[in-house]
Design an enzyme around this catalytic site. Structure first.
Site, PDB file in Angstrom:
ATOM      1  N   ASP A  13      47.235  29.967  31.123  1.00 15.57           N
ATOM      2  CA  ASP A  13      47.430  31.215  30.376  1.00 15.57           C
ATOM      3  C   ASP A  13      48.621  31.153  29.431  1.00 15.57           C
ATOM      4  OD1 ASP A  13      45.313  32.316  31.934  1.00 15.57           O
ATOM      5  OD2 ASP A  13      46.742  32.668  33.542  1.00 15.57           O
ATOM      6  N   GLY A  15      48.386  30.539  26.352  1.00 15.11           N
ATOM      7  CA  GLY A  15      47.944  30.889  24.994  1.00 15.11           C
ATOM      8  C   GLY A  15      47.308  29.690  24.307  1.00 15.11           C
ATOM      9  N   LYS A  16      46.716  28.816  25.109  1.00 17.84           N
ATOM     10  CA  LYS A  16      46.092  27.597  24.538  1.00 17.84           C
ATOM     11  C   LYS A  16      44.942  27.929  23.592  1.00 17.84           C
ATOM     12  CE  LYS A  16      45.261  25.796  28.579  1.00 17.84           C
ATOM     13  NZ  LYS A  16      46.031  26.715  29.433  1.00 17.84           N
ATOM     14  N   GLY A  40      40.017  30.893  30.901  1.00 16.67           N
ATOM     15  CA  GLY A  40      39.781  32.043  30.035  1.00 16.67           C
ATOM     16  C   GLY A  40      40.656  31.899  28.805  1.00 16.67           C
ATOM     17  N   HIS A  41      40.053  31.493  27.700  1.00 17.13           N
ATOM     18  CA  HIS A  41      40.821  31.281  26.468  1.00 17.13           C
ATOM     19  C   HIS A  41      40.517  32.411  25.487  1.00 17.13           C
ATOM     20  CE1 HIS A  41      40.962  26.727  27.501  1.00 17.13           C
ATOM     21  NE2 HIS A  41      41.864  27.427  28.155  1.00 17.13           N
ATOM     22  N   GLN A 224      43.502  25.437  32.178  1.00 13.66           N
ATOM     23  CA  GLN A 224      44.545  25.651  33.194  1.00 13.66           C
ATOM     24  C   GLN A 224      45.879  25.078  32.683  1.00 13.66           C
ATOM     25  OE1 GLN A 224      41.345  24.264  34.702  1.00 13.66           O
ATOM     26  NE2 GLN A 224      40.800  26.402  34.573  1.00 13.66           N
ATOM     27  N   THR A 301      39.334  36.871  35.560  1.00 19.94           N
ATOM     28  CA  THR A 301      39.124  37.737  36.729  1.00 19.94           C
ATOM     29  C   THR A 301      39.711  39.139  36.534  1.00 19.94           C
ATOM     30  OG1 THR A 301      41.196  36.960  37.662  1.00 19.94           O
ATOM     31  CG2 THR A 301      39.212  35.771  38.324  1.00 19.94           C
ATOM     32  N   LYS A 331      53.932  33.544  22.392  1.00 16.18           N
ATOM     33  CA  LYS A 331      54.319  34.874  22.885  1.00 16.18           C
ATOM     34  C   LYS A 331      55.831  35.139  22.831  1.00 16.18           C
ATOM     35  CE  LYS A 331      50.701  36.586  25.522  1.00 16.18           C
ATOM     36  NZ  LYS A 331      50.077  36.989  26.780  1.00 16.18           N
ATOM     37  N   ASP A 333      57.226  37.001  20.769  1.00 18.00           N
ATOM     38  CA  ASP A 333      57.392  38.425  20.462  1.00 18.00           C
ATOM     39  C   ASP A 333      57.405  39.314  21.708  1.00 18.00           C
ATOM     40  OD1 ASP A 333      54.674  37.433  20.436  1.00 18.00           O
ATOM     41  OD2 ASP A 333      54.043  39.485  20.011  1.00 18.00           O
TER      42      ASP A 333
HETATM   43  P1  IMP Z   1      40.075  27.783  41.013  1.00 21.05           P
HETATM   44  O1  IMP Z   1      40.309  26.962  39.790  1.00 21.05           O
HETATM   45  O2  IMP Z   1      39.117  28.920  40.796  1.00 21.05           O
HETATM   46  O3  IMP Z   1      39.729  26.934  42.209  1.00 21.05           O
HETATM   47  O4  IMP Z   1      41.465  28.496  41.387  1.00 21.05           O
HETATM   48  C1  IMP Z   1      42.603  27.755  41.831  1.00 21.05           C
HETATM   49  C2  IMP Z   1      43.891  28.333  41.270  1.00 21.05           C
HETATM   50  O5  IMP Z   1      43.934  28.088  39.867  1.00 21.05           O
HETATM   51  C3  IMP Z   1      44.034  29.850  41.429  1.00 21.05           C
HETATM   52  O6  IMP Z   1      45.401  30.150  41.613  1.00 21.05           O
HETATM   53  C4  IMP Z   1      43.584  30.394  40.089  1.00 21.05           C
HETATM   54  O7  IMP Z   1      44.148  31.653  39.803  1.00 21.05           O
HETATM   55  C5  IMP Z   1      44.135  29.315  39.170  1.00 21.05           C
HETATM   56  N1  IMP Z   1      43.407  29.214  37.899  1.00 21.05           N
HETATM   57  C6  IMP Z   1      42.203  28.659  37.672  1.00 21.05           C
HETATM   58  N2  IMP Z   1      41.883  28.725  36.370  1.00 21.05           N
HETATM   59  C7  IMP Z   1      42.925  29.322  35.764  1.00 21.05           C
HETATM   60  C8  IMP Z   1      43.192  29.636  34.392  1.00 21.05           C
HETATM   61  O8  IMP Z   1      42.432  29.360  33.471  1.00 21.05           O
HETATM   62  N3  IMP Z   1      44.411  30.233  34.162  1.00 21.05           N
HETATM   63  C9  IMP Z   1      45.291  30.498  35.148  1.00 21.05           C
HETATM   64  N4  IMP Z   1      45.070  30.216  36.425  1.00 21.05           N
HETATM   65  C10 IMP Z   1      43.900  29.635  36.733  1.00 21.05           C
END
Ligand code: IMP
Length: 435
Positions: A13, A15-16, A40-41, A224, A301, A331, A333
């Site tokens: 997260d 900001g990629k 989630g981008h 991630q 989520t 980020k 700002d």
């Molecule tokens: P999983 O990837 O769903 O198995 O989750 C494992 C951990 O990675 C959890 O703490 C999730 O919240 C975190 N996580 C997975 N994908 C992301 C992402 O894109 N951004 C931030 N955290 C992530």
């Protein structure tokens, strides 16, 4: 020809999405190499906001080719839905997206196991996204995974599914006490997905190497972040793939000698979703302020992200394990409203000082951050496009951050829109300049 890897340096997260979108303007192709639709981008284009989970953010740049590499785990239903939503909003996907035949399929039992195993863990749960990511990688390593290419061989697919369901249904019924999956239903659903995605399936390792041979520019989009990497992150509170730069090679089939540069994305403060250590976490009003100003709610989520001050120990580690040539700071700002700003320069645990990331989870969970306090600029930096226009204190903050992490800043993002950025250096030609 340039092949550039872009990774997250914190817990995701950072900001990629925006940075990849900006950098893919100069690329011919963009490839994802790990993770799945847990990512989630978010990319803002004019009045519209796009959130991508599985398809590379490069799809939003007209004409760019996109690859989902072998290291990614694919939920075909999620892929079909994401592609359809993009097409509905005028972004063509067909003919521009390729999916590796060697990428592993997320099956419905993976999602069920993800959910149930989290439930059983209780207080030690990881806080996964519940998308079945971990169990899919487990099967990959156990060599019982079903791959995207298997969708094109119905008999083989059925054979693998039959064998897996014997084991998975036993686990679901006996251990987790939940319903079993019906072979015929799963088979029918997946054959339906096969009809819809068959045109995307390809030998993407061959294609990516061919593009590089032809002199095309390729961008590898990490999902991630470094500290969620299964080897280098805050294990076990990590995701199940190689989110660091090395994953770009194993996750696509492009060798390390072909990678020209590796750059990181750094949020000007720190956030984390899910459980696990977070030394600079703020559980006070300042944390809430960062959360609100930064809209820190998970793009996948919707969960509220934990927020805290910038942690140089964390990012210095990311610079090392990824061999970063430069970083983009995002980020900035969000810090505009702060009265003063703290930077974590080290940790203290039981009288011992740590300059580098401790590998022990006990230390990571129990350490106290050592802060350096800087004066805040207390005016808006939103939308600034020239470095000289940044308030002097913001420049001081960035210089100190750069010094502490030991890596050059090549870009500063000052807002959500494409044009809200200060480009200091061309990332495609960074190699060899800094370290
Ligand atoms: P999983 O990837 O769903 O198995 O989750 C494992 C951990 O990675 C959890 O703490 C999730 O919240 C975190 N996580 C997975 N994908 C992301 C992402 O894109 N951004 C931030 N955290 C992530």
């Amino acid at each position: 020809m340039p092949a550039l890897v872009v990774i997250g340096t914190q817990w995701g997260d950072e900001g990629k999405g925006k940075i990849v979108d900006l950098l893919s303007e100069q690329a011919d192709g963009v490839a994802r190499y790990q993770g799945g639709h847990n990512a989630g981008h978010t990319v803002v284009l004019g009045q519209e906001t796009f959130v991508l989970h599985l398809i590379p953010s490069g799809i939003l740049q007209p004409g760019k080719l996109c690859v989902i590499g072998n290291g990614v785990v694919v939920d075909p239903a999620a892929l079909i839905e994401e592609a359809a939503n993009l097409e509905k909003r005028g972004i063509p996907v067909r003919g521009r997206l390729l999916v590796s035949s060697n990428a592993h399929l997320i099956m419905p039992y993976h999602k069920a196991i993800d959910k149930e195993s989290e439930r059983l863990k209780g207080a030690r749960r990881i806080g996964t996204t519940g998308r079945g990511i971990g169990p899919t990688y487990v099967d990959k390593m156990a060599r019982i995974g079903i791959r995207v290419g298997d969708l094109l061989e119905p008999d083989l697919f059925r054979e693998k599914l039959t064998a897996n369901l014997i084991e998975m249904n036993y686990l679901l019924e006996q251990t987790y006490k939940v319903e079993r999956f019906d072979l015929e239903k799963v088979y029918r659903d997946y054959m339906g997905y096969a009809r819809e995605i068959r045109d995307y399936i390809a030998d993407t390792a061959w294609i990516l190497n061919q593009w590089i041979d032809e002199g095309k520019r390729v961008l590898f989009e990490g999902a991630q972040g470094t500290h969620l990497d299964v080897d280098h992150g805050t294990y076990p509170y990590v995701t199940s793939s190689s989110a660091t730069a090395g994953g770009a090679c194993t996750g696509t089939g492009v060798g390390p000698t072909r990678i020209t540069a590796v750059v990181g994305v750094v949020k000007a403060y720190t956030t984390r979703v899910g459980s696990g250590p977070f030394p600079t976490e703020l559980k006070d009003d300042t944390g809430v302020q960062l959360q609100e100003r930064g809209h820190e709610f998970g793009a996948t989520t919707g969960r509220a992200r934990r927020c805290g001050w910038f942690d140089a120990v964390l990012v210095r580690y990311a610079v090392r394990v990824n061999g970063l040539h430069g970083v983009a700071v995002t980020k900035l700002d969000v810090l505009d409203a702060c009265k003063e700003i703290n930077l974590c320069v080290g940790y203290r645990y039981r009288g011992k000082t740590f300059q580098d990331m401790p590998s022990s989870l006990t230390v990571q969970e129990g350490c106290e951050p050592i802060y350096e306090t800087m004066e805040a600029w207390r005016c808006s930096t939103t939308g600034i496009q020239r470095y000289e226009q940044l308030p002097i204190r913001a420049r001081d903050y960035l210089s100190r951050l750069e010094e502490l992490i030991g890596c050059q800043i090549f870009l500063i993002s000052t807002g959500t829109r494409r044009e809200e950025a200060i480009l200091l250096n061309d990332p495609y030609s960074l190699r060899g300049q800094i370290r």
